[in-house]
Design an enzyme around this catalytic site. Structure first.
Site, PDB file in Angstrom:
ATOM      1  CG  ASN A  12     -43.888  -1.749  -0.833  1.00 41.66           C
ATOM      2  OD1 ASN A  12     -44.910  -2.434  -0.886  1.00 41.66           O
ATOM      3  ND2 ASN A  12     -43.909  -0.429  -0.756  1.00 41.66           N
ATOM      4  CD1 TRP A  13     -42.883  -7.538  -4.089  1.00 41.06           C
ATOM      5  CD2 TRP A  13     -44.438  -9.166  -4.163  1.00 41.06           C
ATOM      6  NE1 TRP A  13     -42.230  -8.743  -4.100  1.00 41.06           N
ATOM      7  CE2 TRP A  13     -43.155  -9.771  -4.137  1.00 41.06           C
ATOM      8  CE3 TRP A  13     -45.566  -9.988  -4.209  1.00 41.06           C
ATOM      9  CZ2 TRP A  13     -42.976 -11.147  -4.180  1.00 41.06           C
ATOM     10  CZ3 TRP A  13     -45.383 -11.369  -4.244  1.00 41.06           C
ATOM     11  CH2 TRP A  13     -44.096 -11.940  -4.231  1.00 41.06           C
ATOM     12  CE  LYS A  14     -43.837   1.010  -4.313  1.00 42.36           C
ATOM     13  NZ  LYS A  14     -43.540   2.390  -4.626  1.00 42.36           N
ATOM     14  CG  HIS A  72     -44.748   3.271   1.448  1.00 45.41           C
ATOM     15  ND1 HIS A  72     -45.041   4.096   0.389  1.00 45.41           N
ATOM     16  CD2 HIS A  72     -43.661   2.557   1.080  1.00 45.41           C
ATOM     17  CE1 HIS A  72     -44.170   3.872  -0.589  1.00 45.41           C
ATOM     18  NE2 HIS A  72     -43.321   2.938  -0.187  1.00 45.41           N
ATOM     19  CD  GLU A 117     -46.160   4.317  -3.115  1.00 44.31           C
ATOM     20  OE1 GLU A 117     -46.671   3.215  -2.876  1.00 44.31           O
ATOM     21  OE2 GLU A 117     -45.112   4.442  -3.793  1.00 44.31           O
ATOM     22  CD  GLU A 140     -39.265   3.625   1.267  1.00 47.87           C
ATOM     23  OE1 GLU A 140     -38.784   2.770   0.527  1.00 47.87           O
ATOM     24  OE2 GLU A 140     -40.484   3.793   1.399  1.00 47.87           O
ATOM     25  N   GLY A 178     -39.875   5.381  -6.926  1.00 47.11           N
ATOM     26  CA  GLY A 178     -40.514   5.092  -8.211  1.00 47.11           C
ATOM     27  C   GLY A 178     -40.162   6.077  -9.310  1.00 47.11           C
ATOM     28  CB  SER A 200     -34.885   4.638  -7.648  1.00 47.67           C
ATOM     29  OG  SER A 200     -36.116   5.247  -7.972  1.00 47.67           O
ATOM     30  N   GLY A 256     -39.002  -1.121  -4.124  1.00 51.56           N
ATOM     31  CA  GLY A 256     -40.326  -1.178  -4.742  1.00 51.56           C
ATOM     32  C   GLY A 256     -40.237  -1.854  -6.103  1.00 51.56           C
ATOM     33  N   GLY A 257     -40.117  -1.045  -7.146  1.00 54.88           N
ATOM     34  CA  GLY A 257     -40.160  -1.530  -8.531  1.00 54.88           C
ATOM     35  C   GLY A 257     -39.296  -2.747  -8.803  1.00 54.88           C
TER      36      GLY A 257
HETATM   37  C1  PEP Z   1     -40.944   1.848  -2.141  1.00 58.33           C
HETATM   38  O1  PEP Z   1     -42.031   1.584  -2.613  1.00 58.33           O
HETATM   39  O2  PEP Z   1     -40.792   1.799  -0.913  1.00 58.33           O
HETATM   40  C2  PEP Z   1     -39.842   2.180  -3.053  1.00 58.33           C
HETATM   41  C3  PEP Z   1     -38.700   2.530  -2.553  1.00 58.33           C
HETATM   42  O3  PEP Z   1     -40.093   2.084  -4.402  1.00 58.33           O
HETATM   43  P1  PEP Z   1     -39.010   2.134  -5.606  1.00 58.33           P
HETATM   44  O4  PEP Z   1     -37.908   1.172  -5.250  1.00 58.33           O
HETATM   45  O5  PEP Z   1     -39.743   1.727  -6.820  1.00 58.33           O
HETATM   46  O6  PEP Z   1     -38.501   3.540  -5.674  1.00 58.33           O
END
Ligand code: PEP
Length: 253
Positions: free
Chosen positions: A9-11, A95, A97, A167, A173, A213, A234-235
């Site tokens: 997920n590049w957000k 998600h 967010e 999640e 993050g 993460s 994500g990251g």
């Molecule tokens: C996400 O955005 O779904 C996520 C899990 O981010 P991260 O891996 O950065 O925690």
């Protein structure tokens, strides 16, 4: 057998040029991945460009959200049909967010899910508890409400293409990963719930991804757990080397 999925997920990151570069690095670096699905979710404006880069590769395309209408007077929104037109195979829904920053409810997410199922797109439904909910002992209650709300009125047959991503909000993050045991506890609970709400076959076939993460150094242990069928990243998905290593996870023996 549930085929594992690693989804990035590049957000809200990467210009069109950067998206092309990153997806080119992935296509070049990912070899022998037939036993797992690989998905990336760029920003909307980069979808078509990335679709072009990955078209003859095992990498699939996802959008990060959608709106539950096909077309019309919905300024600023995007429909599953138009995402499909841009080359997407998957769409991320609910998600954390979006739940937290845009106030998305389980009911609204359920409407999107139904709309997505009118197309060939496959939904990835995200759920997860906040730190406060976990500390208050409400984790199972929250997950149950999100699953029941998000999947309300779906039939067992309609569950065939639905992917769930657990999640925990406190792990997204933050660099704090749920331990493999904590993640497995939640995943096993979600699978039991799917059995109660639908049937044993749906419970057995639905892929449940872990997100929060996920990094090269923890993916192998997470993927060793019986009920963890992949990762939503994500990251670490913004770095080609890290994402390739995550895709190449090896469960511990
Ligand atoms: C996400 O955005 O779904 C996520 C899990 O981010 P991260 O891996 O950065 O925690």
């Amino acid at each position: 057998m549930r085929k594992p999925i690693i989804a990035g997920n590049w957000k809200l990151n990467n210009t069109i040029t950067e998206s092309r570069e990153l997806s080119t690095q992935l296509v070049t670096g990912l070899k022998n991945t037939e036993d797992r699905e690989i998905i990336i979710a760029p920003i909307y404006t980069a979808l078509s460009a990335v679709a072009e880069v990955i078209k003859d590769s095992p990498v699939q395309l996802a959008a990060q959200n959608c709106y539950p209408e096909t077309k019309g007077a919905f300024t600023g929104e995007i429909s599953p049909e138009f995402l499909q037109d841009a080359g997407c195979q998957y769409v991320i829904l609910g998600h954390s967010e979006r739940r937290q920053l845009m106030g998305e409810t389980d009911h609204f997410i359920n409407q999107k899910l139904f709309k997505v199922l009118e197309t060939r797109l496959k939904p990835i439904l995200c759920i997860g508890e906040t730190l406060q909910e976990r500390e208050n002992g409400q984790m199972l209650e929250v997950l149950s409400a999100q699953i029941k709300g998000g999947l309300a009125n779906l039939t067992a047959a309609e569950m065939a293409t639905v992917v769930i991503a657990y999640e925990p909000v406190w792990a997204i993050g933050t660099g704090k990963t749920a331990s493999a045991d904590q993640a497995e506890e939640a995943h096993a609970f979600i699978r039991r719930l799917l059995q109660d709400l639908f049937n044993p076959q749906v419970a057995d076939q639905t892929r449940i991804l872990y997100g929060g993460s996920v990094k090269p150094n923890n993916v192998d242990e997470l993927m060793t757990q019986a009920d963890i069928d992949g990762a939503l990243v994500g990251g670490a998905s913004l770095n080609a080397e890290d994402f390739i290593r995550i895709v190449q996870f090896e469960p511990l023996s």
